[in-house]
Design a protein around this motif. Structure first.
Motif, PDB file in Angstrom:
ATOM      1  N   ALA A   2       0.821  -1.217   0.000  1.00  0.00           N
ATOM      2  CA  ALA A   2       0.000   0.000   0.000  1.00  0.00           C
ATOM      3  C   ALA A   2       0.853   1.264   0.000  1.00  0.00           C
ATOM      4  N   TYR A   3       1.997   1.207   0.668  1.00  0.00           N
ATOM      5  CA  TYR A   3       2.748   2.441   0.911  1.00  0.00           C
ATOM      6  C   TYR A   3       4.055   2.510   0.133  1.00  0.00           C
ATOM      7  N   GLY A   4       4.261   1.543  -0.750  1.00  0.00           N
ATOM      8  CA  GLY A   4       5.459   1.548  -1.583  1.00  0.00           C
ATOM      9  C   GLY A   4       5.265   2.406  -2.828  1.00  0.00           C
ATOM     10  N   LEU A  11      -3.264   8.836  -2.216  1.00  0.00           N
ATOM     11  CA  LEU A  11      -3.393   9.366  -0.855  1.00  0.00           C
ATOM     12  C   LEU A  11      -3.911   8.299   0.098  1.00  0.00           C
ATOM     13  N   LEU A  12      -3.608   8.496   1.371  1.00  0.00           N
ATOM     14  CA  LEU A  12      -4.218   7.656   2.410  1.00  0.00           C
ATOM     15  C   LEU A  12      -5.723   7.878   2.369  1.00  0.00           C
ATOM     16  N   ASN A  13      -6.493   6.835   2.675  1.00  0.00           N
ATOM     17  CA  ASN A  13      -7.937   7.050   2.726  1.00  0.00           C
ATOM     18  C   ASN A  13      -8.432   7.147   4.168  1.00  0.00           C
ATOM     19  N   VAL A  14      -7.504   7.317   5.079  1.00  0.00           N
ATOM     20  CA  VAL A  14      -7.818   7.527   6.498  1.00  0.00           C
ATOM     21  C   VAL A  14      -7.110   8.833   6.892  1.00  0.00           C
ATOM     22  N   GLU A  87      11.585 -15.410  -1.065  1.00  0.00           N
ATOM     23  CA  GLU A  87      10.188 -15.827  -0.977  1.00  0.00           C
ATOM     24  C   GLU A  87      10.094 -17.119  -0.177  1.00  0.00           C
ATOM     25  N   ALA A  88       9.298 -17.117   0.854  1.00  0.00           N
ATOM     26  CA  ALA A  88       9.043 -18.350   1.594  1.00  0.00           C
ATOM     27  C   ALA A  88       8.145 -19.221   0.718  1.00  0.00           C
ATOM     28  N   VAL A  89       8.607 -20.403   0.385  1.00  0.00           N
ATOM     29  CA  VAL A  89       7.816 -21.245  -0.521  1.00  0.00           C
ATOM     30  C   VAL A  89       7.213 -22.456   0.187  1.00  0.00           C
ATOM     31  N   LEU A 115       2.746 -14.986  10.167  1.00  0.00           N
ATOM     32  CA  LEU A 115       2.572 -14.811   8.720  1.00  0.00           C
ATOM     33  C   LEU A 115       1.896 -13.464   8.472  1.00  0.00           C
ATOM     34  N   ALA A 116       2.725 -12.462   8.109  1.00  0.00           N
ATOM     35  CA  ALA A 116       2.190 -11.116   7.828  1.00  0.00           C
ATOM     36  C   ALA A 116       2.071 -10.980   6.314  1.00  0.00           C
ATOM     37  N   LEU A 117       1.166 -11.763   5.738  1.00  0.00           N
ATOM     38  CA  LEU A 117       1.144 -11.929   4.277  1.00  0.00           C
ATOM     39  C   LEU A 117       0.487 -10.777   3.538  1.00  0.00           C
ATOM     40  N   GLY A 118      -0.304  -9.990   4.243  1.00  0.00           N
ATOM     41  CA  GLY A 118      -0.884  -8.787   3.639  1.00  0.00           C
ATOM     42  C   GLY A 118      -1.889  -9.035   2.545  1.00  0.00           C
ATOM     43  N   ASN A 119      -1.878  -8.118   1.577  1.00  0.00           N
ATOM     44  CA  ASN A 119      -2.866  -8.137   0.494  1.00  0.00           C
ATOM     45  C   ASN A 119      -2.285  -8.765  -0.764  1.00  0.00           C
ATOM     46  N   PHE A 120      -2.935  -9.779  -1.258  1.00  0.00           N
ATOM     47  CA  PHE A 120      -2.524 -10.381  -2.531  1.00  0.00           C
ATOM     48  C   PHE A 120      -3.210  -9.620  -3.675  1.00  0.00           C
ATOM     49  N   THR A 394     -10.265  -5.713   9.377  1.00  0.00           N
ATOM     50  CA  THR A 394      -8.929  -6.122   9.817  1.00  0.00           C
ATOM     51  C   THR A 394      -7.836  -5.735   8.833  1.00  0.00           C
ATOM     52  N   THR A 395      -8.206  -4.958   7.788  1.00  0.00           N
ATOM     53  CA  THR A 395      -7.188  -4.713   6.756  1.00  0.00           C
ATOM     54  C   THR A 395      -6.523  -3.344   6.869  1.00  0.00           C
ATOM     55  N   ALA A 396      -7.063  -2.450   7.677  1.00  0.00           N
ATOM     56  CA  ALA A 396      -6.490  -1.095   7.707  1.00  0.00           C
ATOM     57  C   ALA A 396      -5.621  -0.902   8.952  1.00  0.00           C
ATOM     58  N   VAL A 397      -4.826   0.154   8.905  1.00  0.00           N
ATOM     59  CA  VAL A 397      -3.855   0.395   9.977  1.00  0.00           C
ATOM     60  C   VAL A 397      -4.510   0.481  11.373  1.00  0.00           C
ATOM     61  N   PRO A 398      -5.640   1.206  11.532  1.00  0.00           N
ATOM     62  CA  PRO A 398      -6.210   1.287  12.889  1.00  0.00           C
ATOM     63  C   PRO A 398      -6.495  -0.080  13.510  1.00  0.00           C
TER      64      PRO A 398
HETATM   65  C1  LIG Z   1      -3.526   0.073  -2.344  1.00  0.00           C
HETATM   66  C2  LIG Z   1      -3.844   0.038  -0.881  1.00  0.00           C
HETATM   67  C3  LIG Z   1      -4.067   1.213  -0.191  1.00  0.00           C
HETATM   68  C4  LIG Z   1      -4.355   1.181   1.167  1.00  0.00           C
HETATM   69  N1  LIG Z   1      -4.569   2.351   1.833  1.00  0.00           N
HETATM   70  C5  LIG Z   1      -4.798   2.332   3.152  1.00  0.00           C
HETATM   71  C6  LIG Z   1      -4.972   3.549   3.895  1.00  0.00           C
HETATM   72  O1  LIG Z   1      -4.935   4.625   3.326  1.00  0.00           O
HETATM   73  N2  LIG Z   1      -5.174   3.472   5.233  1.00  0.00           N
HETATM   74  C7  LIG Z   1      -5.232   2.277   5.863  1.00  0.00           C
HETATM   75  O2  LIG Z   1      -5.402   2.260   7.082  1.00  0.00           O
HETATM   76  N3  LIG Z   1      -5.092   1.110   5.201  1.00  0.00           N
HETATM   77  C8  LIG Z   1      -4.873   1.131   3.869  1.00  0.00           C
HETATM   78  N4  LIG Z   1      -4.693  -0.044   3.190  1.00  0.00           N
HETATM   79  C9  LIG Z   1      -4.790  -1.304   3.937  1.00  0.00           C
HETATM   80  C10 LIG Z   1      -3.599  -1.612   4.839  1.00  0.00           C
HETATM   81  O3  LIG Z   1      -2.744  -0.590   5.080  1.00  0.00           O
HETATM   82  C11 LIG Z   1      -2.886  -2.848   4.405  1.00  0.00           C
HETATM   83  O4  LIG Z   1      -3.816  -3.878   4.521  1.00  0.00           O
HETATM   84  C12 LIG Z   1      -1.669  -3.084   5.295  1.00  0.00           C
HETATM   85  O5  LIG Z   1      -0.665  -2.202   4.910  1.00  0.00           O
HETATM   86  C13 LIG Z   1      -1.225  -4.512   5.238  1.00  0.00           C
HETATM   87  O6  LIG Z   1       0.060  -4.590   5.766  1.00  0.00           O
HETATM   88  P1  LIG Z   1       0.820  -5.939   5.836  1.00  0.00           P
HETATM   89  O7  LIG Z   1       2.189  -5.649   6.324  1.00  0.00           O
HETATM   90  O8  LIG Z   1      -0.006  -6.918   6.581  1.00  0.00           O
HETATM   91  O9  LIG Z   1       0.839  -6.453   4.339  1.00  0.00           O
HETATM   92  P2  LIG Z   1       1.526  -5.926   3.012  1.00  0.00           P
HETATM   93  O10 LIG Z   1       1.903  -4.504   3.110  1.00  0.00           O
HETATM   94  O11 LIG Z   1       0.603  -6.351   1.911  1.00  0.00           O
HETATM   95  O12 LIG Z   1       2.854  -6.751   2.977  1.00  0.00           O
HETATM   96  C14 LIG Z   1       2.890  -8.164   2.882  1.00  0.00           C
HETATM   97  C15 LIG Z   1       4.252  -8.534   2.448  1.00  0.00           C
HETATM   98  O13 LIG Z   1       4.404  -9.947   2.551  1.00  0.00           O
HETATM   99  C16 LIG Z   1       5.123 -10.360   1.431  1.00  0.00           C
HETATM  100  N5  LIG Z   1       4.877 -11.787   1.216  1.00  0.00           N
HETATM  101  C17 LIG Z   1       3.702 -12.430   0.987  1.00  0.00           C
HETATM  102  N6  LIG Z   1       3.912 -13.754   0.829  1.00  0.00           N
HETATM  103  C18 LIG Z   1       5.246 -13.941   0.975  1.00  0.00           C
HETATM  104  C19 LIG Z   1       6.072 -15.090   0.907  1.00  0.00           C
HETATM  105  N7  LIG Z   1       5.585 -16.299   0.647  1.00  0.00           N
HETATM  106  N8  LIG Z   1       7.410 -14.950   1.097  1.00  0.00           N
HETATM  107  C20 LIG Z   1       7.924 -13.709   1.349  1.00  0.00           C
HETATM  108  N9  LIG Z   1       7.183 -12.579   1.428  1.00  0.00           N
HETATM  109  C21 LIG Z   1       5.863 -12.703   1.231  1.00  0.00           C
HETATM  110  C22 LIG Z   1       4.612  -9.492   0.297  1.00  0.00           C
HETATM  111  O14 LIG Z   1       5.509  -9.491  -0.771  1.00  0.00           O
HETATM  112  C23 LIG Z   1       4.545  -8.159   1.005  1.00  0.00           C
HETATM  113  O15 LIG Z   1       5.751  -7.481   0.948  1.00  0.00           O
HETATM  114  C24 LIG Z   1      -4.424  -0.044   1.833  1.00  0.00           C
HETATM  115  C25 LIG Z   1      -4.192  -1.242   1.136  1.00  0.00           C
HETATM  116  C26 LIG Z   1      -3.904  -1.209  -0.204  1.00  0.00           C
HETATM  117  C27 LIG Z   1      -3.656  -2.500  -0.934  1.00  0.00           C
END
Ligand SMILES: Cc1cc2nc3c(=O)[nH]c(=O)nc-3n(C[C@H](O)[C@H](O)[C@H](O)COP(=O)(O)OP(=O)(O)OC[C@H]3O[C@@H](n4cnc5c(N)ncnc54)[C@H](O)[C@@H]3O)c2cc1C
Length: 430
Positions: A2-4, A11-14, A87-89, A115-120, A394-398
């Motif tokens: 999201a922040y790269g 822009l942030l939506n919060v 990459e963890a496989v 597992l902080a896998l984030g958004n696919f 559960t997807t946003a920073v707060p």
């Molecule tokens: C475009 C976008 C805009 C957003 N804007 C906002 C906002 O304005 N305000 C807000 O509160 N929230 C926002 N969010 C939501 C929120 O901020 C994200 O959900 C949050 O940043 C998720 O953080 P994370 O560290 O869990 O995951 P991510 O930032 O998605 O990072 C996960 C990381 O894990 C890595 N990864 C995954 N699988 C593997 C693997 N097998 N091996 C190695 N690495 C792996 C990925 O490559 C990635 O680098 C936004 C989300 C998106 C997608």
């Protein structure tokens, strides 16, 4: 993810006042931003820096990097942060914890794994003819590229989906001087609402008076929206309590919500910063941006574009359209069975994890322990987006900052008896 981004219009939506990375220091991000006020000002996108400002996501990325550096610097003796690129496989249970396979980069051993896998990236649309999706004109991952690049050279493009990623794309196309037509296709033609300050806060019903059904909550929302604070205050009042309310609904009502109310919830809950909304409105009014309600049926490659067929929601015959590019803005794929991730596939195959009842992520306990085929995994955790099925919000920073702090505290306590998993319930896979 999201922040790269390096794009200034992303822009942030919060609002800044609610984006602290630290739950116990609510103004932490705002203070960071105010200390850099001059550098952050960028009219018309960032006319001011204050608690209600919507700041650039790239600035938030810099903030998170600073926060991490600071945490690493301030860590106590014996505590270290080691960054490993790869990459963890695969992941497998061992006698002392887990072994994480990094493919050509070797392996790591860990007692506890988060597992902080984030958004696919979004999944591909399911089409009767999907050959066009193999073309470079189809951008499957809307977050991969910085600037619109080749899309800028087209006469028309299709943004598939009408949420905040669509808004990112439409606004950055406009900012980069795109002159072509921007067709925005979504199933219902819904449009994200805009952020506005609410005149008064809204108070949720007390625990004993809360509705038990989706229909009941909808009735409450309609009533609350007619009161002083308006609908935004009502939606915002639900937010801090959403995980508890979600779990109280139970599986059948949750399913009902997902089937009938989800698109409406999404466009009222995930709102646009005012500057972004104004730009979208200008694009719409000029006719450059054309919202369409309907379904993409087919996509074929043509010599100078992509030939698409769409079924309008209003009925009638399918329509043919040629566009120079398609950007998939359909939202993160959360059905882990459909993900193209070797790690996730192995997790599921090994029974260390299973998907939640709605296919929104991974099944977890309330504290984020993964639920495997044999029950809760004592030292395998997750947080953030993978917990959507369990917490919904559960997807946003707060939310993530609260989960992260709670998980850190749990891990610091250490496991009862010295090791998290003295007797693995599954035999290690050789
Ligand atoms: C475009 C976008 C805009 C957003 N804007 C906002 C906002 O304005 N305000 C807000 O509160 N929230 C926002 N969010 C939501 C929120 O901020 C994200 O959900 C949050 O940043 C998720 O953080 P994370 O560290 O869990 O995951 P991510 O930032 O998605 O990072 C996960 C990381 O894990 C890595 N990864 C995954 N699988 C593997 C693997 N097998 N091996 C190695 N690495 C792996 C990925 O490559 C990635 O680098 C936004 C989300 C998106 C997608």
């Amino acid at each position: 993810v999201a922040y790269g981004t390096t794009v200034r219009t992303h822009l942030l939506n919060v609002p800044a006042g609610r984006m602290s990375g630290l739950a116990d220091q609510p103004s932490h991000f705002l203070d960071w931003a105010l200390a850099r006020r001059e550098a952050l000002l960028d009219p018309p996108w960032v006319p001011d820096v204050g608690p209600s400002a919507f700041l650039p996501r790239r600035a938030y990325g810099a903030y998170l990097a600073d926060l991490l550096e600071e945490a690493a610097r301030a860590a106590g003796p014996g505590v270290g942060l080691e960054r490993v690129e790869g990459e963890a496989v695969d992941i497998r249970r061992t006698a002392g914890g887990y072994r994480i396979d990094l493919g050509p980069r070797g392996a790591l051993e860990a007692g506890t794994v988060v597992l902080a896998l984030g958004n696919f990236p979004p999944g591909d649309p399911v089409l009767s003819d999907a050959r066009g999706l193999r073309s470079p004109r189809y951008l499957a991952n809307p977050w991969a590229a910085g600037l619109p690049g080749p899309v800028l050279r087209t006469d028309a493009c299709l943004l598939l989906g009408s949420g905040l990623t669509m808004a990112d794309w439409a606004v950055s196309l406009a900012e980069a001087g795109y002159r072509g037509r921007i067709v925005v296709l979504s199933r219902r033609g819904l449009w994200p609402q805009v952020h506005e300050a609410s005149p008064a806060p809204c108070v949720l019903p007390g625990p004993g008076e809360r509705p038990r059904t989706v229909r009941g909550w909808l009735r409450w929302l309609r009533g609350a929206a007619d009161e002083g604070g308006g609908w935004r205050a009502a939606v915002d009042a639900l937010r801090p309590e959403t995980p508890a309310l979600w779990s109280a609904l139970g599986e059948t009502e949750q399913r009902r919500f997902l089937r009938h109310a989800r698109p409406y919830w999404d466009c009222h809950r995930h709102r646009l910063p005012p500057g972004v909304a104004a730009t979208l409105e200008t694009l719409r009014a000029s006719g450059q941006l054309v919202p369409r309600a309907g379904r993409l049926l087919a996509c074929r490659e043509a010599p100078d574009g992509l030939d698409i067929t769409l079924q309008p929601r209003s009925g009638g015959a399918p329509e043919a359209l040629r566009v120079g590019a398609i950007v998939n803005c359909m939202g993160s794929e959360s059905d882990y069975r459909r993900l193209d991730s070797p790690l996730v596939r192995r997790l599921l195959e090994r029974g260390l994890a299973r998907t939640d009842a709605h296919g929104l992520g991974l099944a977890t306990t309330g504290e984020g322990r993964l639920l495997g085929l044999d029950g809760p995994q004592s030292s395998l955790f997750t947080l953030g987006p993978p917990r959507k099925g369990q917490a919904w919000e559960t997807t946003a920073v707060p939310e993530i900052r609260v989960q992260a702090a709670a998980l850190a505290a749990l891990l610091l306590e250490g496991p009862a008896g010295g090791t998290w998993d003295p007797e693995p319930r599954l035999p290690p896979v050789p």
